[in-house]
Design a protein around this motif. Structure first.
Motif, PDB file in Angstrom:
ATOM      1  N   PHE A 158       0.906  -1.574  -0.319  1.00 40.93           N
ATOM      2  CA  PHE A 158      -0.148   0.166  -0.752  1.00 40.93           C
ATOM      3  C   PHE A 158       1.401   1.674   0.045  1.00 40.93           C
ATOM      4  CE2 PHE A 158      -2.236  -3.561   1.995  1.00 40.93           C
ATOM      5  CZ  PHE A 158      -3.880  -3.037   1.850  1.00 40.93           C
ATOM      6  N   SER A 159       0.479   1.783  -0.712  1.00 48.18           N
ATOM      7  CA  SER A 159       0.818   3.343  -0.385  1.00 48.18           C
ATOM      8  C   SER A 159       0.186   4.977   0.381  1.00 48.18           C
ATOM      9  CB  SER A 159       1.251   3.981  -1.244  1.00 48.18           C
ATOM     10  OG  SER A 159       1.605   5.743  -2.136  1.00 48.18           O
ATOM     11  N   TYR A 160       0.634   5.138   1.415  1.00 48.62           N
ATOM     12  CA  TYR A 160      -0.064   6.744   2.323  1.00 48.62           C
ATOM     13  C   TYR A 160      -0.518   7.273   1.324  1.00 48.62           C
ATOM     14  CZ  TYR A 160      -1.397   8.955   6.299  1.00 48.62           C
ATOM     15  OH  TYR A 160      -1.508  10.193   7.207  1.00 48.62           O
ATOM     16  N   GLY A 161      -1.766   7.834   1.331  1.00 51.30           N
ATOM     17  CA  GLY A 161      -2.211   9.567   0.851  1.00 51.30           C
ATOM     18  C   GLY A 161      -2.725  10.350   1.911  1.00 51.30           C
ATOM     19  N   GLY A 162      -3.683  10.200   2.975  1.00 57.12           N
ATOM     20  CA  GLY A 162      -2.693  11.113   3.528  1.00 57.12           C
ATOM     21  C   GLY A 162      -4.518  11.456   4.788  1.00 57.12           C
ATOM     22  N   ASP A 163      -4.892  12.740   4.578  1.00 54.61           N
ATOM     23  CA  ASP A 163      -5.819  12.753   5.640  1.00 54.61           C
ATOM     24  C   ASP A 163      -6.926  12.520   4.420  1.00 54.61           C
ATOM     25  OD1 ASP A 163      -8.302  13.883   6.949  1.00 54.61           O
ATOM     26  OD2 ASP A 163      -6.559  15.236   7.824  1.00 54.61           O
ATOM     27  N   GLY A 164      -8.122  11.246   4.928  1.00 55.48           N
ATOM     28  CA  GLY A 164      -9.327  11.500   3.890  1.00 55.48           C
ATOM     29  C   GLY A 164      -9.961  12.650   4.135  1.00 55.48           C
ATOM     30  N   SER A 165     -10.175  13.165   5.374  1.00 56.39           N
ATOM     31  CA  SER A 165     -11.170  13.913   6.092  1.00 56.39           C
ATOM     32  C   SER A 165     -11.494  15.152   5.127  1.00 56.39           C
ATOM     33  CB  SER A 165     -11.445  14.109   7.383  1.00 56.39           C
ATOM     34  OG  SER A 165     -10.586  14.690   7.741  1.00 56.39           O
ATOM     35  N   ILE A 166     -10.428  15.431   4.237  1.00 49.77           N
ATOM     36  CA  ILE A 166      -9.773  17.029   3.876  1.00 49.77           C
ATOM     37  C   ILE A 166     -11.235  17.416   2.508  1.00 49.77           C
ATOM     38  CG2 ILE A 166      -8.976  18.687   2.437  1.00 49.77           C
ATOM     39  CD1 ILE A 166      -8.319  18.031   5.427  1.00 49.77           C
ATOM     40  N   VAL A 167     -12.587  17.864   2.549  1.00 49.98           N
ATOM     41  CA  VAL A 167     -13.259  18.285   1.642  1.00 49.98           C
ATOM     42  C   VAL A 167     -12.663  19.894   0.739  1.00 49.98           C
ATOM     43  CG1 VAL A 167     -15.948  19.174   0.982  1.00 49.98           C
ATOM     44  CG2 VAL A 167     -14.960  17.354   3.275  1.00 49.98           C
ATOM     45  N   VAL A 204      -1.930  -0.206  -3.749  1.00 48.25           N
ATOM     46  CA  VAL A 204      -1.274   0.062  -5.397  1.00 48.25           C
ATOM     47  C   VAL A 204      -0.373  -1.240  -6.107  1.00 48.25           C
ATOM     48  CG1 VAL A 204       0.710   0.863  -3.878  1.00 48.25           C
ATOM     49  CG2 VAL A 204       0.634   1.766  -6.268  1.00 48.25           C
ATOM     50  N   TYR A 205      -0.075  -2.107  -4.756  1.00 46.94           N
ATOM     51  CA  TYR A 205       0.643  -2.901  -5.853  1.00 46.94           C
ATOM     52  C   TYR A 205      -0.868  -4.084  -5.273  1.00 46.94           C
ATOM     53  CZ  TYR A 205       5.012  -1.511  -5.846  1.00 46.94           C
ATOM     54  OH  TYR A 205       6.116  -0.488  -5.528  1.00 46.94           O
ATOM     55  N   GLY A 206      -1.909  -4.459  -4.954  1.00 46.65           N
ATOM     56  CA  GLY A 206      -3.329  -5.221  -5.686  1.00 46.65           C
ATOM     57  C   GLY A 206      -3.899  -4.404  -6.257  1.00 46.65           C
ATOM     58  N   CYS A 207      -5.092  -4.441  -5.883  1.00 47.31           N
ATOM     59  CA  CYS A 207      -6.030  -3.687  -6.779  1.00 47.31           C
ATOM     60  C   CYS A 207      -6.483  -3.133  -7.583  1.00 47.31           C
ATOM     61  CB  CYS A 207      -7.636  -4.253  -5.982  1.00 47.31           C
ATOM     62  SG  CYS A 207      -7.778  -3.533  -4.979  1.00 47.31           S
ATOM     63  N   ARG A 208      -5.052  -1.829  -6.883  1.00 42.05           N
ATOM     64  CA  ARG A 208      -4.745  -0.604  -6.804  1.00 42.05           C
ATOM     65  C   ARG A 208      -5.836   0.879  -7.136  1.00 42.05           C
ATOM     66  NH1 ARG A 208      -2.294  -0.118 -13.121  1.00 42.05           N
ATOM     67  NH2 ARG A 208      -4.531  -1.371 -13.654  1.00 42.05           N
ATOM     68  N   GLN A 209      -7.179  -0.103  -5.631  1.00 43.22           N
ATOM     69  CA  GLN A 209      -7.654   1.161  -5.870  1.00 43.22           C
ATOM     70  C   GLN A 209      -7.695   1.808  -4.457  1.00 43.22           C
ATOM     71  OE1 GLN A 209     -10.590   0.300  -7.442  1.00 43.22           O
ATOM     72  NE2 GLN A 209      -9.434  -0.230  -8.556  1.00 43.22           N
ATOM     73  N   TRP A 210      -7.734   3.259  -4.497  1.00 38.91           N
ATOM     74  CA  TRP A 210      -8.353   4.045  -3.640  1.00 38.91           C
ATOM     75  C   TRP A 210      -8.249   3.666  -2.147  1.00 38.91           C
ATOM     76  CZ3 TRP A 210      -3.931   7.995  -2.165  1.00 38.91           C
ATOM     77  CH2 TRP A 210      -3.623   7.801  -2.890  1.00 38.91           C
ATOM     78  N   LEU A 211      -8.283   3.386  -0.720  1.00 41.65           N
ATOM     79  CA  LEU A 211      -9.525   3.349   0.154  1.00 41.65           C
ATOM     80  C   LEU A 211      -9.509   4.080   0.906  1.00 41.65           C
ATOM     81  CD1 LEU A 211      -7.649  -0.305   0.692  1.00 41.65           C
ATOM     82  CD2 LEU A 211      -9.357   0.250  -0.231  1.00 41.65           C
ATOM     83  N   LYS A 212     -10.523   4.573   1.893  1.00 44.52           N
ATOM     84  CA  LYS A 212     -10.799   4.995   2.928  1.00 44.52           C
ATOM     85  C   LYS A 212     -10.686   4.540   4.627  1.00 44.52           C
ATOM     86  CE  LYS A 212     -12.498   9.241   1.540  1.00 44.52           C
ATOM     87  NZ  LYS A 212     -13.873  10.127   1.907  1.00 44.52           N
ATOM     88  N   VAL A 213      -9.541   4.861   4.940  1.00 44.89           N
ATOM     89  CA  VAL A 213      -8.780   3.799   6.217  1.00 44.89           C
ATOM     90  C   VAL A 213      -9.760   4.162   7.367  1.00 44.89           C
ATOM     91  CG1 VAL A 213      -7.450   2.437   7.618  1.00 44.89           C
ATOM     92  CG2 VAL A 213      -7.317   2.584   4.602  1.00 44.89           C
ATOM     93  N   GLU A 214      -9.911   4.170   8.174  1.00 44.88           N
ATOM     94  CA  GLU A 214      -9.927   4.347   9.935  1.00 44.88           C
ATOM     95  C   GLU A 214      -8.858   3.462  10.847  1.00 44.88           C
ATOM     96  OE1 GLU A 214     -13.923   5.760  11.276  1.00 44.88           O
ATOM     97  OE2 GLU A 214     -13.987   4.404  10.981  1.00 44.88           O
ATOM     98  N   ARG A 215      -7.577   4.722  11.143  1.00 44.08           N
ATOM     99  CA  ARG A 215      -6.813   3.734  11.922  1.00 44.08           C
ATOM    100  C   ARG A 215      -6.686   4.771  13.271  1.00 44.08           C
ATOM    101  NH1 ARG A 215      -1.358   4.361  12.041  1.00 44.08           N
ATOM    102  NH2 ARG A 215      -1.020   6.740  10.936  1.00 44.08           N
TER     103      ARG A 215
END
Ligand SMILES: [Zn+2]
Lengths: 96, 171
Positions: free
Chosen positions: A17-26, A58-69
């Protein structure tokens, strides 16, 4: 090592996986003023606890995910495909 | 797929030992991309055209079609399936991959040294596939009965195959 339970692929190691960042930003409208854009691009809460973030499988199904961590102990509380259409399609299949 | 040029011509393939057999295969690869709204229809169409009993589940392959992403498939033989452009696009990417087939009782031992995927029967059985990472390179592995297909990006195929062969010597 964090393991993320990808809705399409199942549990996989963080190396895929590759880290994207804060997923709450609008993001503001394109014609919003510079301050609004400055804040959306640069201002981040330094959350202690549960945080919504984006990761790409990115090395799997290449989908962007929203993760609560949890930023405290790395526990992952939920994972969803970020693309609503794909998320609904996969959720419908997984519930089959 | 015309004018196949092997990316592995310089490698010592096929490799044969008592417990392993590794060989290159020439394999067409058509990338089929559906839209979220057309996925149901494309699932059905692909099942019909590939002669499958049921639509493909996530990360599964059957016949010669693989479901590699929520909305994407690889179709591994010519000709490509016929699909309405409004439902899905089809792109010939045959030349982008080098493909080897790994057989023999040490197949899992070999792959376990290369990819972070649980290959036990309970987790990865006939038809299962996984896109994953092999020495920082994205690869796709597909299990067909007791045979493993390994799809590698063409430009990294020699490097990865060298690693495979090196490890195979020790098994
Ligand atoms: Zn995935």
């Amino acid at each position: 090592m964090i393991r993320i339970n990808c809705p399409f692929c199942g549990p996989r190691d963080q190396v895929e996986f590759s880290y994207g960042g804060d997923g709450s930003i609008v993001y503001p409208p394109l014609d919003a003023d510079a301050t609004a854009w400055h804040d959306a691009v640069h201002q981040r809460e330094n959350i202690r606890g549960l945080q919504v973030e984006t990761w790409q499988h990115v090395y799997g199904c290449r989908q962007w995910l929203k993760v609560e961590r949890s930023t405290v102990d790395h526990t992952i509380h939920s994972v969803r495909l970020a693309h609503d259409g794909a998320a609904m399609a996969v959720e419908a299949e997984n519930g089959r | 797929m015309d004018n196949f040029v092997s990316a592995l011509a310089s490698m010592a393939l096929p490799f044969k030992s008592e417990r392993l057999h590794i060989r290159e295969v020439q394999c067409a690869n058509y990338l089929i991309s559906a839209w979220a709204a057309s996925l149901g229809e494309v699932q059905q169409q692909i099942a019909v055209q590939a002669g499958l009993d049921q639509p493909l589940a996530p990360n599964m392959g059957a016949g010669s079609v693989l479901r590699v992403e929520p909305l994407k498939y690889w179709w591994l033989q010519a000709p490509a399936p016929t699909l309405e452009p409004a439902a899905a696009t089809v792109l010939d990417q045959s030349h982008s991959k080098a493909v080897v087939i790994i057989e023999g009782e040490a197949s899992k031992d070999l792959l376990n040294r290369c990819i972070p995927i649980d290959l036990r029967d309970s987790a990865f059985n006939d038809g299962a596939l996984a896109s994953t990472v092999f020495h920082h390179v994205g690869v796709t592995v597909w299990r067909q009965a007791d045979v493993f297909w390994l799809f590698m990006p063409r430009t990294y195929a020699q490097f990865l195959t060298e690693s495979l062969l090196e490890i195979a010597q020790s098994l």
